[in-house]
Write an enzyme that holds these catalytic residues in place. Structure first.
Site, mmCIF file in Angstrom:
data_model
loop_
_atom_site.group_PDB
_atom_site.id
_atom_site.type_symbol
_atom_site.label_atom_id
_atom_site.label_comp_id
_atom_site.label_asym_id
_atom_site.label_seq_id
_atom_site.Cartn_x
_atom_site.Cartn_y
_atom_site.Cartn_z
ATOM 1 N N ASP A 1 87.593 -44.418 74.199
ATOM 2 C CA ASP A 1 86.936 -43.148 74.524
ATOM 3 C C ASP A 1 87.739 -42.400 75.592
ATOM 4 O O ASP A 1 88.489 -43.016 76.360
ATOM 5 C CB ASP A 1 85.523 -43.397 75.079
HETATM 6 N N1 URA Z 1 83.524 -49.463 73.526
HETATM 7 C C1 URA Z 1 83.167 -48.249 74.015
HETATM 8 O O1 URA Z 1 81.997 -47.947 74.149
HETATM 9 N N2 URA Z 1 84.165 -47.403 74.344
HETATM 10 C C2 URA Z 1 85.462 -47.700 74.228
HETATM 11 O O2 URA Z 1 86.310 -46.879 74.552
HETATM 12 C C3 URA Z 1 85.796 -48.960 73.713
HETATM 13 C C4 URA Z 1 84.805 -49.828 73.376
#
Ligand code: URA
Length: 245
Positions: free
Chosen positions: A105
């Site tokens: 993310d």
């Molecule tokens: N899980 C999440 O919620 N975000 C990420 O970036 C990776 C795994």
């Protein structure tokens, strides 16, 4: 190595479009083994040939592999209209077909592999391979052993979607808890949603290990390095987490 057209090779290595390379050839800017070339469709074996573009050597690599410390605020994409991408951070001379292996993310930081090797990426991402990814997380809320049991048993983090067994290791249980989470899946926002399902909020998330390779401690956010031959070998045959079926 087999032969490849010089315009294709230079275009892959980010020297411009085929049209631009044709123009560069016409202007006498490209030489092969000391001779200025006249044709942009010339076929060469890059492993046996010295190519100069504007008198600078072109080092051809069919596949490239990097480890990036993705900082927060950068998107895991090849192009974006608003944000800097993880590919923008690779600022050395590079192939034009690089992409991130999976996604973190925008506000997640940590280990991200960058390559143009589609087969390797598939091997790491396909759920049947059970490749483990470990994250360090800070959680708004007191994380307990009951939560760890829920992670182990599977959590319905989306309607009709139950997570596969995951490992939650509690480092500190407090109003802001500190944990390690290991999962072998990679659904969108998975870790955030798993905690959300337990009424807790992830406030910091950093991937520290994937496929048995840890983020190099010498790297700072935004920095990267090429993977070693040993690391590439490991990624081509990633260890299966917990020998699960
Ligand atoms: N899980 C999440 O919620 N975000 C990420 O970036 C990776 C795994």
């Amino acid at each position: 190595m087999s032969e490849i057209r010089i315009d294709k090779l230079l275009s892959e290595m980010n020297y411009g479009t085929r049209r631009e390379i044709k123009d560069a050839v016409k202007s006498g800017r490209i030489s092969v083994d000391g001779l200025v070339i006249k044709k942009s469709d010339l076929k060469i074996d890059p492993s046996k040939t010295v190519i100069l573009y504007d008198n600078k050597e072109v080092v051809y690599s069919e596949f490239e592999y990097y480890m990036l410390y993705k900082p927060s605020g950068v998107v895991s994409a090849t192009k974006d209209n608003h944000y800097k991408t993880v590919i923008d951070l690779i600022d050395c001379e590079k192939r034009k077909d690089l992409f991130p292996v999976g996604r973190l993310d925008i506000d997640t930081e940590g280990l991200l592999f960058i390559t143009n090797d589609g087969e390797l990426a598939h091997n790491l991402l396909t759920p049947t391979k059970h490749v483990a990814k470990t994250y360090y997380a800070e959680i708004d809320g007191t994380v307990t052993n009951t939560d760890a049991i829920c992670f182990e048993n599977g959590i319905e983090f989306e309607k009709d979607t139950i997570s596969k067994p995951a490992c939650l290791e509690i480092l500190e249980s407090a109003s802001i808890s500190r944990v390690y989470v290991t999962i072998a899946e990679g659904k969108f926002h998975q870790i955030k949603k798993m905690f959300q399902a337990l009424d807790k909020k992830v406030v910091f998330l950093k991937r520290i290990t994937m496929a048995g390779i840890s983020l190099d401690e010498k790297l700072s956010p935004g920095e990267y390095r090429r993977l070693t031959d040993e690391e590439i070998k490991k990624l081509k045959n990633p260890p299966r987490w917990r020998n699960t079926k």
